[in-house]
Design a protein around this motif. Sequence first.
Motif, PDB file in Angstrom:
ATOM      1  N   ARG A   1      72.972  39.126  69.625  1.00  0.00           N
ATOM      2  CA  ARG A   1      72.144  39.838  70.603  1.00  0.00           C
ATOM      3  C   ARG A   1      72.788  41.176  70.970  1.00  0.00           C
ATOM      4  O   ARG A   1      72.113  42.202  71.069  1.00  0.00           O
ATOM      5  N   ARG A   2      74.093  41.176  71.161  1.00  0.00           N
ATOM      6  CA  ARG A   2      74.812  42.416  71.491  1.00  0.00           C
ATOM      7  C   ARG A   2      74.683  43.428  70.342  1.00  0.00           C
ATOM      8  O   ARG A   2      74.391  44.603  70.564  1.00  0.00           O
ATOM      9  N   ALA A   3      74.859  42.964  69.104  1.00  0.00           N
ATOM     10  CA  ALA A   3      74.728  43.845  67.941  1.00  0.00           C
ATOM     11  C   ALA A   3      73.295  44.365  67.830  1.00  0.00           C
ATOM     12  O   ALA A   3      73.072  45.544  67.551  1.00  0.00           O
ATOM     13  N   TRP A   4      72.322  43.502  68.062  1.00  0.00           N
ATOM     14  CA  TRP A   4      70.919  43.887  68.006  1.00  0.00           C
ATOM     15  C   TRP A   4      70.593  44.921  69.081  1.00  0.00           C
ATOM     16  O   TRP A   4      69.924  45.911  68.823  1.00  0.00           O
ATOM     17  N   ARG A   5      71.106  44.705  70.278  1.00  0.00           N
ATOM     18  CA  ARG A   5      70.859  45.628  71.389  1.00  0.00           C
ATOM     19  C   ARG A   5      71.491  46.996  71.107  1.00  0.00           C
ATOM     20  O   ARG A   5      70.914  48.038  71.403  1.00  0.00           O
ATOM     21  N   ASP A   6      72.680  46.988  70.501  1.00  0.00           N
ATOM     22  CA  ASP A   6      73.404  48.238  70.230  1.00  0.00           C
ATOM     23  C   ASP A   6      72.826  49.018  69.055  1.00  0.00           C
ATOM     24  O   ASP A   6      72.809  50.246  69.079  1.00  0.00           O
ATOM     25  N   ALA A   7      72.384  48.320  68.006  1.00  0.00           N
ATOM     26  CA  ALA A   7      72.004  49.035  66.777  1.00  0.00           C
ATOM     27  C   ALA A   7      70.742  48.510  66.103  1.00  0.00           C
ATOM     28  O   ALA A   7      70.425  48.927  64.995  1.00  0.00           O
ATOM     29  N   GLY A   8      70.047  47.574  66.706  1.00  0.00           N
ATOM     30  CA  GLY A   8      68.805  47.083  66.124  1.00  0.00           C
ATOM     31  C   GLY A   8      69.004  46.016  65.058  1.00  0.00           C
ATOM     32  O   GLY A   8      70.119  45.573  64.782  1.00  0.00           O
ATOM     33  N   THR A   9      67.895  45.635  64.468  1.00  0.00           N
ATOM     34  CA  THR A   9      67.884  44.542  63.490  1.00  0.00           C
ATOM     35  C   THR A   9      68.745  44.840  62.268  1.00  0.00           C
ATOM     36  O   THR A   9      69.352  43.928  61.699  1.00  0.00           O
ATOM     37  N   GLU A  10      68.816  46.091  61.870  1.00  0.00           N
ATOM     38  CA  GLU A  10      69.606  46.443  60.678  1.00  0.00           C
ATOM     39  C   GLU A  10      71.065  46.027  60.830  1.00  0.00           C
ATOM     40  O   GLU A  10      71.735  45.730  59.848  1.00  0.00           O
ATOM     41  N   ARG A  11      71.556  46.007  62.046  1.00  0.00           N
ATOM     42  CA  ARG A  11      72.951  45.631  62.293  1.00  0.00           C
ATOM     43  C   ARG A  11      73.203  44.161  61.948  1.00  0.00           C
ATOM     44  O   ARG A  11      74.331  43.763  61.694  1.00  0.00           O
ATOM     45  N   LEU A  12      72.143  43.357  61.937  1.00  0.00           N
ATOM     46  CA  LEU A  12      72.285  41.923  61.665  1.00  0.00           C
ATOM     47  C   LEU A  12      72.152  41.586  60.185  1.00  0.00           C
ATOM     48  O   LEU A  12      72.346  40.445  59.799  1.00  0.00           O
ATOM     49  N   ARG A  13      71.844  42.572  59.379  1.00  0.00           N
ATOM     50  CA  ARG A  13      71.723  42.324  57.939  1.00  0.00           C
ATOM     51  C   ARG A  13      73.106  42.145  57.326  1.00  0.00           C
ATOM     52  O   ARG A  13      74.088  42.697  57.794  1.00  0.00           O
ATOM     53  N   SER A  14      73.138  41.404  56.249  1.00  0.00           N
ATOM     54  CA  SER A  14      74.392  41.163  55.536  1.00  0.00           C
ATOM     55  C   SER A  14      74.911  42.464  54.941  1.00  0.00           C
ATOM     56  O   SER A  14      74.137  43.288  54.441  1.00  0.00           O
ATOM     57  N   ALA A  15      76.214  42.631  54.988  1.00  0.00           N
ATOM     58  CA  ALA A  15      76.848  43.811  54.395  1.00  0.00           C
ATOM     59  C   ALA A  15      77.077  43.611  52.905  1.00  0.00           C
ATOM     60  O   ALA A  15      77.623  44.495  52.245  1.00  0.00           O
ATOM     61  N   GLY A  16      76.692  42.455  52.384  1.00  0.00           N
ATOM     62  CA  GLY A  16      76.883  42.179  50.964  1.00  0.00           C
ATOM     63  C   GLY A  16      78.179  41.430  50.723  1.00  0.00           C
ATOM     64  O   GLY A  16      78.960  41.190  51.634  1.00  0.00           O
ATOM     65  N   PRO A  17      78.413  41.061  49.484  1.00  0.00           N
ATOM     66  CA  PRO A  17      79.621  40.293  49.178  1.00  0.00           C
ATOM     67  C   PRO A  17      80.874  41.137  49.353  1.00  0.00           C
ATOM     68  O   PRO A  17      80.882  42.339  49.111  1.00  0.00           O
ATOM     69  N   VAL A  18      81.901  40.465  49.789  1.00  0.00           N
ATOM     70  CA  VAL A  18      83.200  41.109  49.906  1.00  0.00           C
ATOM     71  C   VAL A  18      83.927  40.863  48.597  1.00  0.00           C
ATOM     72  O   VAL A  18      84.078  39.730  48.159  1.00  0.00           O
ATOM     73  N   SER A  19      84.345  41.929  47.960  1.00  0.00           N
ATOM     74  CA  SER A  19      85.035  41.745  46.683  1.00  0.00           C
ATOM     75  C   SER A  19      86.519  41.566  46.932  1.00  0.00           C
ATOM     76  O   SER A  19      87.077  42.108  47.879  1.00  0.00           O
ATOM     77  N   ARG A  20      87.121  40.794  46.090  1.00  0.00           N
ATOM     78  CA  ARG A  20      88.561  40.582  46.192  1.00  0.00           C
ATOM     79  C   ARG A  20      89.271  41.797  45.642  1.00  0.00           C
ATOM     80  O   ARG A  20      88.785  42.448  44.724  1.00  0.00           O
ATOM     81  N   PRO A  21      90.430  42.124  46.173  1.00  0.00           N
ATOM     82  CA  PRO A  21      91.151  43.292  45.666  1.00  0.00           C
ATOM     83  C   PRO A  21      91.548  43.104  44.208  1.00  0.00           C
ATOM     84  O   PRO A  21      91.880  42.005  43.769  1.00  0.00           O
ATOM     85  N   LYS A  22      91.491  44.172  43.478  1.00  0.00           N
ATOM     86  CA  LYS A  22      91.879  44.144  42.069  1.00  0.00           C
ATOM     87  C   LYS A  22      93.373  44.439  41.984  1.00  0.00           C
ATOM     88  O   LYS A  22      93.837  45.465  42.462  1.00  0.00           O
ATOM     89  N   LEU A  23      94.100  43.529  41.402  1.00  0.00           N
ATOM     90  CA  LEU A  23      95.540  43.706  41.262  1.00  0.00           C
ATOM     91  C   LEU A  23      95.882  44.014  39.814  1.00  0.00           C
ATOM     92  O   LEU A  23      95.275  43.479  38.893  1.00  0.00           O
ATOM     93  N   SER A  24      96.844  44.822  39.655  1.00  0.00           N
ATOM     94  CA  SER A  24      97.338  45.115  38.321  1.00  0.00           C
ATOM     95  C   SER A  24      98.136  43.918  37.818  1.00  0.00           C
ATOM     96  O   SER A  24      98.823  43.242  38.576  1.00  0.00           O
ATOM     97  N   VAL A  25      98.073  43.666  36.519  1.00  0.00           N
ATOM     98  CA  VAL A  25      98.847  42.559  35.948  1.00  0.00           C
ATOM     99  C   VAL A  25     100.272  42.999  35.628  1.00  0.00           C
ATOM    100  O   VAL A  25     101.099  42.165  35.247  1.00  0.00           O
ATOM    101  N   ALA A  26     100.569  44.284  35.784  1.00  0.00           N
ATOM    102  CA  ALA A  26     101.893  44.800  35.432  1.00  0.00           C
ATOM    103  C   ALA A  26     103.037  44.036  36.091  1.00  0.00           C
ATOM    104  O   ALA A  26     104.035  43.735  35.420  1.00  0.00           O
ATOM    105  N   PRO A  27     102.999  43.689  37.364  1.00  0.00           N
ATOM    106  CA  PRO A  27     104.137  42.979  37.954  1.00  0.00           C
ATOM    107  C   PRO A  27     104.410  41.608  37.336  1.00  0.00           C
ATOM    108  O   PRO A  27     105.494  41.078  37.460  1.00  0.00           O
ATOM    109  N   TRP A  28     103.413  41.042  36.651  1.00  0.00           N
ATOM    110  CA  TRP A  28     103.578  39.700  36.101  1.00  0.00           C
ATOM    111  C   TRP A  28     103.816  39.708  34.581  1.00  0.00           C
ATOM    112  O   TRP A  28     103.972  38.655  33.972  1.00  0.00           O
TER     113      TRP A  28
END
Length: 85
Positions: free
Chosen positions: A52-79
């Motif tokens: 409700r607070r997010a909706w009041r501050d920024a509307g319905t768009e604020r409640l939409r999913s931001a999409g998947p969170v990708s995992r950080p890509k690590l270099s294989v060099a250290p291994w």
Amino acid sequence: MRYPQGGGLTPERQAFRERIRLEAAERFPAGASSTEVAKDLRVSVRSVQRWRRAWRDAGTERLRSAGPVSRPKLSVAPWRPPLPG
């Protein structure tokens, strides 16, 4: 909320949770109480209060999913094994 190693929400689960948030947002302008919305949608009152607070501050768009969170890509060099020589 914490997830096991490599965990997180599947795209289907993200979409489901977004639908719940948007359904709650449809009820906010009508003056539905947080307790009533939480009970009907089977979520916590605290979640509804945050939405409700997010909706009041920024509307319905604020409640939409931001999409998947990708995992950080690590270099294989250290291994890599050291090069001979």
